[in-house]
Enzyme design. Structure first.
Site, short mmCIF file in Angstrom:
data_model
loop_
_atom_site.label_atom_id
_atom_site.label_comp_id
_atom_site.label_asym_id
_atom_site.label_seq_id
_atom_site.Cartn_x
_atom_site.Cartn_y
_atom_site.Cartn_z
N GLU A 1 4.52 -0.11 -2.22
CA GLU A 1 5.96 -0.09 -2.36
C GLU A 1 6.33 -0.82 -3.64
OE1 GLU A 1 4.54 0.51 1.48
OE2 GLU A 1 4.48 -1.44 0.46
N CYS B 1 0.79 -1.23 0.00
CA CYS B 1 0.00 0.00 0.00
C CYS B 1 0.83 1.29 0.00
CB CYS B 1 -0.91 0.00 1.20
SG CYS B 1 0.00 -0.19 2.77
#
Length: 479
Positions: free
Chosen positions: A434, A432
């Protein structure tokens, strides 16, 4: 399109209320009450604990499903991880009563926690050991909300698979591990014992996952023997065949490839609660060879592949993220583990990565409209316009998926970070959000730093207005 089976399984997944299961906590408590932890190294002990889980947890095969296996004893029955952080009775009450994203906690679960889990794990959890090793300044900063510490509630995880499991079975991995064991230098390597114990633990874990699958095969055969519907009986016999082959051996077809990944996913997320986002990665690229082979040999149709993918999607949605403890039990309202599936992008050789399976997955994303798994597309200048337009039509519905990432920029970023071009092309986004080289690294999260809290302390002359206690650096604002 979604058939009757998939519609029923999807509705069950949506309507089932998440609950707390004490099964894993009980199994881990029983294991650590034995003398095994006193006799074995930490890696081997952890591996034996995992084997205990895989040999004893409930085997769940839901009515009508084709991809099998649940993290808990039933869909959305969420396990807990008391060896990492043990929920208090107050935590359980909060989780049950939360206005949003509540987890139902039965009286039996509360009894087990009150009588067995909490008494044994009090003072022994990783969370308590971490806090016990910290300085008073660190603890004060934590209590004041200056930062969060992810490792206090979940283990390192947040990683993405590459294509290894689609080429090798666990028995193949065991051969690789054994070769490494046999090659250890017991005379001159000062780290030889640590390496030996880690490799021994890997062997135990591989066997444990094989046994977990075998138990599903046994359950499927039992159900098939009692099944009166010839169609479902044949499906259960096929499930038994699949679970007997993977993960011990490399997958031979599309169905086995999906089931293999799912057993690995369950193994990782059941062994310990990894911090968000254990992901399949470039699933369309991994599955394409099996899809093409199935079509060429006449043993798979597009409709059958779509149905298997739809069932696979439902399995993710059946696994809400294990809830946290303490203040985050009350304030963190997520159900999801941010398992993100990438589609499109480019291949390791730089060619267009969009395939027929990519479009098949986009159809599934649009049809299923589930919270998990989350999905994303990687867009490269190599991709056809048709791919981008197809994804755009899904996004236009307002569903919120798939998210969109620039594949070419991801490659540039990863290369600047020291990755090879090939590994960068095989990478992508996860969690959320990377980016990383899939199958080559993990993303170890260390927590969030609270910059507004620093401003608040500065404006109050170093005093925490929430508690009235002096904490920060003295400033001139209150003089």
């Amino acid at each position: 399109m979604m058939n009757e089976r998939v519609a029923r399984l999807r509705q069950q997944s949506i309507e089932t209320k998440p609950s707390i299961s004490a099964e894993r906590a009980e199994l881990m408590t029983a294991f650590y009450q034995s003398d095994v932890p006193m006799r074995e190294s930490v890696p081997v002990c952890r591996a034996l604990a995992f084997r205990h889980l895989m040999e004893n947890k409930t085997i769940c095969i839901n009515e009508g499903e084709l991809i099998v296996g649940e993290k808990g004893p039933a869909p959305k029955a969420t396990p807990t991880y008391p060896e990492l952080c043990c929920h208090s009775m107050q935590d359980l009450q909060i989780l049950n009563d939360r206005e949003k994203t509540a987890f139902s906690v039965s009286e039996e679960v509360r009894r087990v926690y009150r009588e067995k889990i909490i008494p044994f794990w009090s003072g022994k959890t990783m969370r308590e050991k971490i806090f016990g090793a910290m300085t008073q300044d660190w603890l004060a900063a934590y209590e004041a909300g200056m930062f969060t510490e992810f490792m206090e509630q979940r283990s390192p995880g947040h990683t993405v698979l590459d294509n290894k499991i689609y080429r090798k079975g666990m028995l193949d991995f065991k051969q690789d591990i054994q070769r490494s064991l046999d090659g250890l230098d017991h005379l001159y390597d000062p780290q030889v014992y640590d390496k030996q114990e880690e490799l021994k633990a890997m062997l135990i874990c591989a066997d444990a996952l094989i046994r977990f699958a075998e138990r599903h095969a046994e359950k499927a055969r039992d159900l098939a023997a009692k099944e009166s519907d010839p169609r479902r009986k044949a499906e259960l016999e096929r499930i038994a065949e699949v679970c007997s082959h993977v993960p011990a051996h490399p997958p031979r077809d599309f169905w086995e490839a999906l089931q293999y990944y799912w057993f690995v996913h369950l193994g990782v997320t059941t062994e310990m609660n990894p911090w968000d986002s254990f992901c399949p990665g470039r699933l369309d690229q991994h599955l394409y060879p099996f899809y093409k082979k199935g079509l060429d040999e006449g043993i798979l149709t597009r409709e059958q592949a779509e149905e298997l993918l739809q069932c696979f999607w439902i399995k993710f949605n059946n696994q809400p993220a294990p809830p946290k403890v303490g203040v985050t039990a009350a304030e963190s309202g997520t159900y999801t583990d941010f398992a993100q599936i990438n589609a499109g992008g480019i291949l390791a050789d730089g060619a267009d990565g969009v395939s027929d399976v990519t479009y098949l997955m986009l159809d599934v994303i649009e049809e299923m409209r589930l919270l998990q798994p989350s999905s994303s597309i990687q867009v490269s200048r190599k991709n056809p316009d048709r791919f981008i337009k197809r994804a755009g039509r899904i996004i236009r519905t307002g569903f919120g998926q798939p998210s969109v990432f620039n594949a070419d920029l991801i490659v540039q970023e990863l290369v600047r970070m020291g990755k090879t071009v090939e590994d960068a092309r095989d990478g992508g986004s996860s969690g959320c959000v990377e980016v990383g080289a899939f199958g080559k690294e993990a993303y170890i999260l260390a927590g969030y730093f609270n910059i507004p809290k620093m401003l608040e302390l500065a404006l109050h002359d170093g005093v925490d207005p929430r508690t009235g206690e002096p904490f920060g650096v003295l400033t001139v604002f209150q003089r």
